[in-house]
Design a protein around this motif. Structure first.
Motif, PDB file in Angstrom:
ATOM      1  N   GLU A 132       0.820  -1.213   0.000  1.00 15.63           N
ATOM      2  CA  GLU A 132       0.000   0.000   0.000  1.00 15.63           C
ATOM      3  C   GLU A 132       0.854   1.263   0.000  1.00 15.63           C
ATOM      4  O   GLU A 132       0.327   2.367  -0.150  1.00 15.63           O
ATOM      5  CB  GLU A 132      -0.911   0.025   1.234  1.00 15.63           C
ATOM      6  CG  GLU A 132      -1.957  -1.073   1.280  1.00 15.63           C
ATOM      7  CD  GLU A 132      -2.747  -1.036   2.586  1.00 15.63           C
ATOM      8  OE1 GLU A 132      -2.552  -0.100   3.392  1.00 15.63           O
ATOM      9  OE2 GLU A 132      -3.550  -1.958   2.800  1.00 15.63           O
ATOM     10  N   VAL A 133       2.159   1.108   0.177  1.00 15.87           N
ATOM     11  CA  VAL A 133       3.050   2.260   0.329  1.00 15.87           C
ATOM     12  C   VAL A 133       4.136   2.226  -0.733  1.00 15.87           C
ATOM     13  O   VAL A 133       4.918   1.269  -0.818  1.00 15.87           O
ATOM     14  CB  VAL A 133       3.702   2.266   1.730  1.00 15.87           C
ATOM     15  CG1 VAL A 133       4.600   3.479   1.892  1.00 15.87           C
ATOM     16  CG2 VAL A 133       2.622   2.248   2.818  1.00 15.87           C
ATOM     17  N   ALA A 134       4.192   3.258  -1.558  1.00 15.59           N
ATOM     18  CA  ALA A 134       5.192   3.347  -2.623  1.00 15.59           C
ATOM     19  C   ALA A 134       6.315   4.298  -2.207  1.00 15.59           C
ATOM     20  O   ALA A 134       6.097   5.273  -1.485  1.00 15.59           O
ATOM     21  CB  ALA A 134       4.550   3.856  -3.914  1.00 15.59           C
ATOM     22  N   VAL A 135       7.514   4.004  -2.689  1.00 18.34           N
ATOM     23  CA  VAL A 135       8.679   4.853  -2.430  1.00 18.34           C
ATOM     24  C   VAL A 135       8.988   5.681  -3.668  1.00 18.34           C
ATOM     25  O   VAL A 135       9.148   5.140  -4.762  1.00 18.34           O
ATOM     26  CB  VAL A 135       9.909   3.999  -2.062  1.00 18.34           C
ATOM     27  CG1 VAL A 135      11.177   4.860  -2.018  1.00 18.34           C
ATOM     28  CG2 VAL A 135       9.690   3.304  -0.717  1.00 18.34           C
ATOM     29  N   ILE A 136       9.057   6.992  -3.482  1.00 18.32           N
ATOM     30  CA  ILE A 136       9.546   7.900  -4.515  1.00 18.32           C
ATOM     31  C   ILE A 136      10.964   8.285  -4.120  1.00 18.32           C
ATOM     32  O   ILE A 136      11.185   8.883  -3.064  1.00 18.32           O
ATOM     33  CB  ILE A 136       8.677   9.162  -4.617  1.00 18.32           C
ATOM     34  CG1 ILE A 136       7.228   8.795  -4.944  1.00 18.32           C
ATOM     35  CG2 ILE A 136       9.244  10.122  -5.665  1.00 18.32           C
ATOM     36  CD1 ILE A 136       6.265   9.957  -4.793  1.00 18.32           C
ATOM     37  N   ALA A 137      11.931   7.918  -4.932  1.00 14.36           N
ATOM     38  CA  ALA A 137      13.330   8.251  -4.648  1.00 14.36           C
ATOM     39  C   ALA A 137      13.591   9.687  -5.083  1.00 14.36           C
ATOM     40  O   ALA A 137      13.547  10.006  -6.267  1.00 14.36           O
ATOM     41  CB  ALA A 137      14.262   7.296  -5.391  1.00 14.36           C
ATOM     42  N   VAL A 138      13.853  10.556  -4.130  1.00 12.95           N
ATOM     43  CA  VAL A 138      14.100  11.966  -4.430  1.00 12.95           C
ATOM     44  C   VAL A 138      15.594  12.146  -4.675  1.00 12.95           C
ATOM     45  O   VAL A 138      16.407  12.042  -3.760  1.00 12.95           O
ATOM     46  CB  VAL A 138      13.606  12.873  -3.292  1.00 12.95           C
ATOM     47  CG1 VAL A 138      13.873  14.341  -3.625  1.00 12.95           C
ATOM     48  CG2 VAL A 138      12.109  12.659  -3.060  1.00 12.95           C
ATOM     49  N   THR A 139      15.943  12.400  -5.925  1.00 11.14           N
ATOM     50  CA  THR A 139      17.348  12.366  -6.345  1.00 11.14           C
ATOM     51  C   THR A 139      17.960  13.752  -6.518  1.00 11.14           C
ATOM     52  O   THR A 139      18.996  13.902  -7.168  1.00 11.14           O
ATOM     53  CB  THR A 139      17.481  11.566  -7.660  1.00 11.14           C
ATOM     54  OG1 THR A 139      16.625  12.135  -8.655  1.00 11.14           O
ATOM     55  CG2 THR A 139      17.097  10.114  -7.445  1.00 11.14           C
ATOM     56  N   LYS A 140      17.355  14.742  -5.930  1.00 16.57           N
ATOM     57  CA  LYS A 140      17.890  16.109  -5.942  1.00 16.57           C
ATOM     58  C   LYS A 140      19.347  16.119  -5.501  1.00 16.57           C
ATOM     59  O   LYS A 140      19.693  15.554  -4.459  1.00 16.57           O
ATOM     60  CB  LYS A 140      17.050  16.972  -5.000  1.00 16.57           C
ATOM     61  CG  LYS A 140      17.622  18.312  -4.640  1.00 16.57           C
ATOM     62  CD  LYS A 140      16.755  18.945  -3.552  1.00 16.57           C
ATOM     63  CE  LYS A 140      17.427  20.158  -2.952  1.00 16.57           C
ATOM     64  NZ  LYS A 140      16.627  20.707  -1.828  1.00 16.57           N
TER      65      LYS A 140
END
Length: 244
Positions: free
Chosen positions: A38-46
């Motif tokens: 139910e939980v997705a990971v968005i990889a923040v690559t800033k």
């Protein structure tokens, strides 16, 4: 350490970080009776290079987030051969919309009706459909926050912004996003976000995304119903060390 050896070392570091992150997410989900899927990971690559995006892709990450168009646009172009879903998660000025709609699949920071109208105009011009999240300001007294100048619509105005998104061909109301206030209780803040998210879903049943939680407060976000976590440091390391 340079060349292939450095690349292997970096890949190993990111893989270990991802394993630790997944363990944290699993424990947080178990604590509140939620499923991990139910939980997705968005990889923040800033501030991190496209090579890190490729490592993450090899590890199964398909959602990538960026804060600034001047970095995101060339990075997305460099990674155009990868099957990625790009999320624009930073504050968005209208003069950057023309560029952002060319690569972003989801814009997390729609906080005013004028921005929704500009996004709609530019999305139609390039023949794309963009999922939009209404950013909710959980700390209206603060002039600055984690992502720089505090953005977000007043909770009382969120439905009006969602209506403005819905009115634009080329845009879809995807849900809500927020950043927990500095120094406050993230559990309390994300609890308020959950209430706003429910109001938006009542009007737009497809708006199921709740983008909340970063490396330091993901457990509180999961407990309050977050569906998407925006994770940078816990995956890729300390940004200060990276840019210093």
């Amino acid at each position: 350490m340079t060349g292939p050896e450095a690349e292997r070392s970096r890949a190993g570091c990111i893989a270990a970080n991802l394993a630790t992150l997944r363990s944290r997410i699993a424990a947080a989900c178990e604590a509140v009776g939620r499923r991990v899927d139910e939980v997705a990971v968005i990889a923040v690559t800033k501030t991190y290079p496209a090579s890190d995006v490729r490592i993450l892709t090899n590890l199964g990450i398909r959602d990538v987030g960026e804060n600034r168009d001047q970095e995101a646009a060339p990075k997305a172009a460099e990674c155009a051969d990868l099957a990625l879903r790009w999320h624009f998660v930073g504050q968005l000025q209208t003069n950057k919309v023309r560029s952002v709609v060319r690569y972003a699949d989801v814009v997390h920071s729609v906080d005013r009706e004028r921005l929704a109208r500009e996004l709609g105009t530019r999305a139609r011009a390039v023949g794309r459909e963009i999922s939009c999240l209404v950013q909710v300001n959980l700390d209206p007294e603060s002039a600055a926050g984690v992502l720089g100048p505090r953005g977000g619509a007043d909770p009382r105005d969120v439905l009006s912004v969602a209506d403005a998104v819905h009115a634009e061909e080329g845009l879809a109301v995807g849900g809500v996003m927020a950043v927990a206030p500095r120094g406050g209780d993230p559990a309390e803040a994300f609890g308020r976000l959950a209430e706003v998210a429910a109001q938006v879903r009542a009007r737009y049943p497809q708006a199921t995304v709740v983008s909340a939680g970063m490396s330091g407060d993901l457990e509180a976000a999961i407990a309050s119903g977050a569906t998407h976590l925006r994770i940078g440091t816990a995956l890729l390391g300390d940004r200060a060390a990276n840019v210093g």
